[in-house]
Write a protein that holds these residues in place. Structure first.
Motif, PDB file in Angstrom:
ATOM      1  N   ARG A  74      18.304  33.645  27.302  1.00  0.00           N
ATOM      2  CA  ARG A  74      18.760  33.455  25.916  1.00  0.00           C
ATOM      3  C   ARG A  74      17.583  33.540  24.950  1.00  0.00           C
ATOM      4  O   ARG A  74      17.719  34.124  23.861  1.00  0.00           O
ATOM      5  CB  ARG A  74      19.453  32.095  25.778  1.00  0.00           C
ATOM      6  CG  ARG A  74      20.761  31.991  26.563  1.00  0.00           C
ATOM      7  CD  ARG A  74      21.506  30.717  26.211  1.00  0.00           C
ATOM      8  NE  ARG A  74      22.674  30.545  27.054  1.00  0.00           N
ATOM      9  CZ  ARG A  74      22.705  29.793  28.148  1.00  0.00           C
ATOM     10  NH1 ARG A  74      21.617  29.122  28.521  1.00  0.00           N
ATOM     11  NH2 ARG A  74      23.799  29.693  28.872  1.00  0.00           N
ATOM     12  N   ARG A  75      16.468  33.001  25.321  1.00  0.00           N
ATOM     13  CA  ARG A  75      15.266  33.025  24.473  1.00  0.00           C
ATOM     14  C   ARG A  75      14.839  34.454  24.173  1.00  0.00           C
ATOM     15  O   ARG A  75      14.347  34.747  23.074  1.00  0.00           O
ATOM     16  CB  ARG A  75      14.150  32.271  25.195  1.00  0.00           C
ATOM     17  CG  ARG A  75      12.813  32.211  24.484  1.00  0.00           C
ATOM     18  CD  ARG A  75      11.806  31.553  25.414  1.00  0.00           C
ATOM     19  NE  ARG A  75      10.477  31.520  24.846  1.00  0.00           N
ATOM     20  CZ  ARG A  75       9.955  30.501  24.175  1.00  0.00           C
ATOM     21  NH1 ARG A  75      10.676  29.414  23.975  1.00  0.00           N
ATOM     22  NH2 ARG A  75       8.727  30.545  23.712  1.00  0.00           N
ATOM     23  N   GLU A  76      15.030  35.370  25.137  1.00  0.00           N
ATOM     24  CA  GLU A  76      14.605  36.761  24.977  1.00  0.00           C
ATOM     25  C   GLU A  76      15.758  37.690  24.602  1.00  0.00           C
ATOM     26  O   GLU A  76      15.597  38.910  24.628  1.00  0.00           O
ATOM     27  CB  GLU A  76      13.911  37.233  26.255  1.00  0.00           C
ATOM     28  CG  GLU A  76      12.639  36.456  26.546  1.00  0.00           C
ATOM     29  CD  GLU A  76      11.786  37.065  27.636  1.00  0.00           C
ATOM     30  OE1 GLU A  76      12.116  38.171  28.114  1.00  0.00           O
ATOM     31  OE2 GLU A  76      10.777  36.442  28.009  1.00  0.00           O
ATOM     32  N   GLY A  77      16.903  37.120  24.257  1.00  0.00           N
ATOM     33  CA  GLY A  77      18.021  37.930  23.803  1.00  0.00           C
ATOM     34  C   GLY A  77      18.718  38.700  24.917  1.00  0.00           C
ATOM     35  O   GLY A  77      19.348  39.734  24.655  1.00  0.00           O
ATOM     36  N   LEU A  78      18.637  38.191  26.135  1.00  0.00           N
ATOM     37  CA  LEU A  78      19.265  38.835  27.289  1.00  0.00           C
ATOM     38  C   LEU A  78      20.522  38.070  27.703  1.00  0.00           C
ATOM     39  O   LEU A  78      20.712  36.911  27.329  1.00  0.00           O
ATOM     40  CB  LEU A  78      18.281  38.885  28.462  1.00  0.00           C
ATOM     41  CG  LEU A  78      16.950  39.584  28.196  1.00  0.00           C
ATOM     42  CD1 LEU A  78      15.998  39.393  29.366  1.00  0.00           C
ATOM     43  CD2 LEU A  78      17.166  41.072  27.923  1.00  0.00           C
ATOM     44  N   THR A  79      21.358  38.722  28.475  1.00  0.00           N
ATOM     45  CA  THR A  79      22.582  38.088  28.959  1.00  0.00           C
ATOM     46  C   THR A  79      22.264  37.202  30.151  1.00  0.00           C
ATOM     47  O   THR A  79      21.721  37.689  31.157  1.00  0.00           O
ATOM     48  CB  THR A  79      23.617  39.140  29.380  1.00  0.00           C
ATOM     49  OG1 THR A  79      23.891  39.993  28.273  1.00  0.00           O
ATOM     50  CG2 THR A  79      24.904  38.485  29.865  1.00  0.00           C
ATOM     51  N   PRO A  80      22.562  35.906  30.091  1.00  0.00           N
ATOM     52  CA  PRO A  80      22.270  35.028  31.228  1.00  0.00           C
ATOM     53  C   PRO A  80      22.968  35.505  32.498  1.00  0.00           C
ATOM     54  O   PRO A  80      24.111  35.958  32.468  1.00  0.00           O
ATOM     55  CB  PRO A  80      22.814  33.672  30.776  1.00  0.00           C
ATOM     56  CG  PRO A  80      22.767  33.731  29.280  1.00  0.00           C
ATOM     57  CD  PRO A  80      23.104  35.155  28.937  1.00  0.00           C
ATOM     58  N   ALA A  81      22.263  35.389  33.613  1.00  0.00           N
ATOM     59  CA  ALA A  81      22.804  35.856  34.891  1.00  0.00           C
ATOM     60  C   ALA A  81      23.780  34.860  35.495  1.00  0.00           C
ATOM     61  O   ALA A  81      24.659  35.252  36.270  1.00  0.00           O
ATOM     62  CB  ALA A  81      21.658  36.111  35.868  1.00  0.00           C
ATOM     63  N   TYR A  82      23.630  33.583  35.128  1.00  0.00           N
ATOM     64  CA  TYR A  82      24.426  32.556  35.796  1.00  0.00           C
ATOM     65  C   TYR A  82      25.459  31.949  34.867  1.00  0.00           C
ATOM     66  O   TYR A  82      25.162  31.625  33.717  1.00  0.00           O
ATOM     67  CB  TYR A  82      23.511  31.466  36.349  1.00  0.00           C
ATOM     68  CG  TYR A  82      22.507  32.006  37.343  1.00  0.00           C
ATOM     69  CD1 TYR A  82      22.928  32.642  38.506  1.00  0.00           C
ATOM     70  CD2 TYR A  82      21.149  31.909  37.099  1.00  0.00           C
ATOM     71  CE1 TYR A  82      22.016  33.160  39.413  1.00  0.00           C
ATOM     72  CE2 TYR A  82      20.227  32.417  38.007  1.00  0.00           C
ATOM     73  CZ  TYR A  82      20.673  33.043  39.158  1.00  0.00           C
ATOM     74  OH  TYR A  82      19.767  33.559  40.046  1.00  0.00           O
ATOM     75  N   ARG A  83      26.658  31.809  35.402  1.00  0.00           N
ATOM     76  CA  ARG A  83      27.721  31.113  34.695  1.00  0.00           C
ATOM     77  C   ARG A  83      27.770  29.691  35.219  1.00  0.00           C
ATOM     78  O   ARG A  83      27.870  29.471  36.424  1.00  0.00           O
ATOM     79  CB  ARG A  83      29.049  31.827  34.913  1.00  0.00           C
ATOM     80  CG  ARG A  83      29.042  33.256  34.367  1.00  0.00           C
ATOM     81  CD  ARG A  83      30.367  33.952  34.593  1.00  0.00           C
ATOM     82  NE  ARG A  83      30.312  35.331  34.110  1.00  0.00           N
ATOM     83  CZ  ARG A  83      31.306  36.204  34.248  1.00  0.00           C
ATOM     84  NH1 ARG A  83      32.429  35.848  34.839  1.00  0.00           N
ATOM     85  NH2 ARG A  83      31.168  37.433  33.783  1.00  0.00           N
TER      86      ARG A  83
END
Length: 223
Positions: A74-83
């Protein structure tokens, strides 16, 4: 982050005498374990027993590592891998996500070996901090020689959490640890050694490093 090329790795377990082969897609892996400074920057926390910005973060559970991966994404504007579930515990891995994650144990061993075929990618004293040379303490990352891919501390210093369940039929939710640590004897610091622990377990020789899937390796499934 270092690019690890695709390949095939043969895994084994001494307890069960089981052997299996895994095809590994290309992926990216951090050249160093997550340091205390990096962990603090992302989470605001310093959980380690011995303090030092360039020391590997330790005293972190598998769940702590998973939450770090999502926070870094989230800090780098990416989609988190884990739900995560409603209680904050991991509910699954979205393999289509471009965010940070833990390596699978097959990825970890493939990256650790870096094309080598022996138990280690170099003489143990040159590549790892372990009981025989650590003076009973953890050391700053990058103090020993890297493997052929430029990955440091794959063996020794701290164990790395991996994504995988160890043996769910016998050990339930226990997760895989790889690599050996600063307090371990030489036989634990080998590319093939598997260790297990509960995902809430925290101790002063267990840390982690982060991975990311290559753009063409995302499968778009929930694992």
């Amino acid at each position: 982050m270092t690019t690890v090329p695709a390949g095939r790795v043969a895994l084994s377990d001494r307890r069960t005498e089981r052997r299996w082969t895994v095809e590994v897609a290309a992926f990216r892996l951090a050249a160093f374990p997550v340091t205390q400074a990096w962990y603090a920057e992302v989470t605001g926390e310093r959980p380690s027993a011995v303090r030092g910005d360039l020391l590997p973060v330790e005293g972190v559970s598998w769940w702590d590592a998973v939450r770090f991966c999502n926070a870094l994404s989230r800090r780098e504007g990416l989609t988190p891998a884990y739900r995560l579930g409603g209680d904050g515990e991991p509910a699954g891995w979205d393999t289509s996500a471009d965010g940070y994650r833990l390596p699978t144990e097959a990825e970890w061993e493939h990256a650790c070996r870096a094309g080598s075929t022996g138990p280690r990618y170099g003489p143990l004293g040159d590549i790892a901090w372990y009981r025989g040379n650590s003076d009973g303490r953890i050391h700053a990352v990058g103090g020993k020689q890297p493997n052929a891919l430029g990955l440091y501390d794959m063996l020794g210093n701290t164990w790395d959490w991996c994504w995988d369940l160890y043996d769910p039929e016998v050990y339930g939710t226990y997760r895989v640890l790889r690599g050996g640590g600063w307090a371990d004897e030489h036989w634990s610091c080998r590319a093939s050694v598997r260790r297990r622990s509960h995902p809430t377990f925290r101790i002063d020789d267990v840390g982690f490093r982060v991975a990311r899937s290559a753009p063409d390796a995302a499968g778009g499934r929930l694992a």
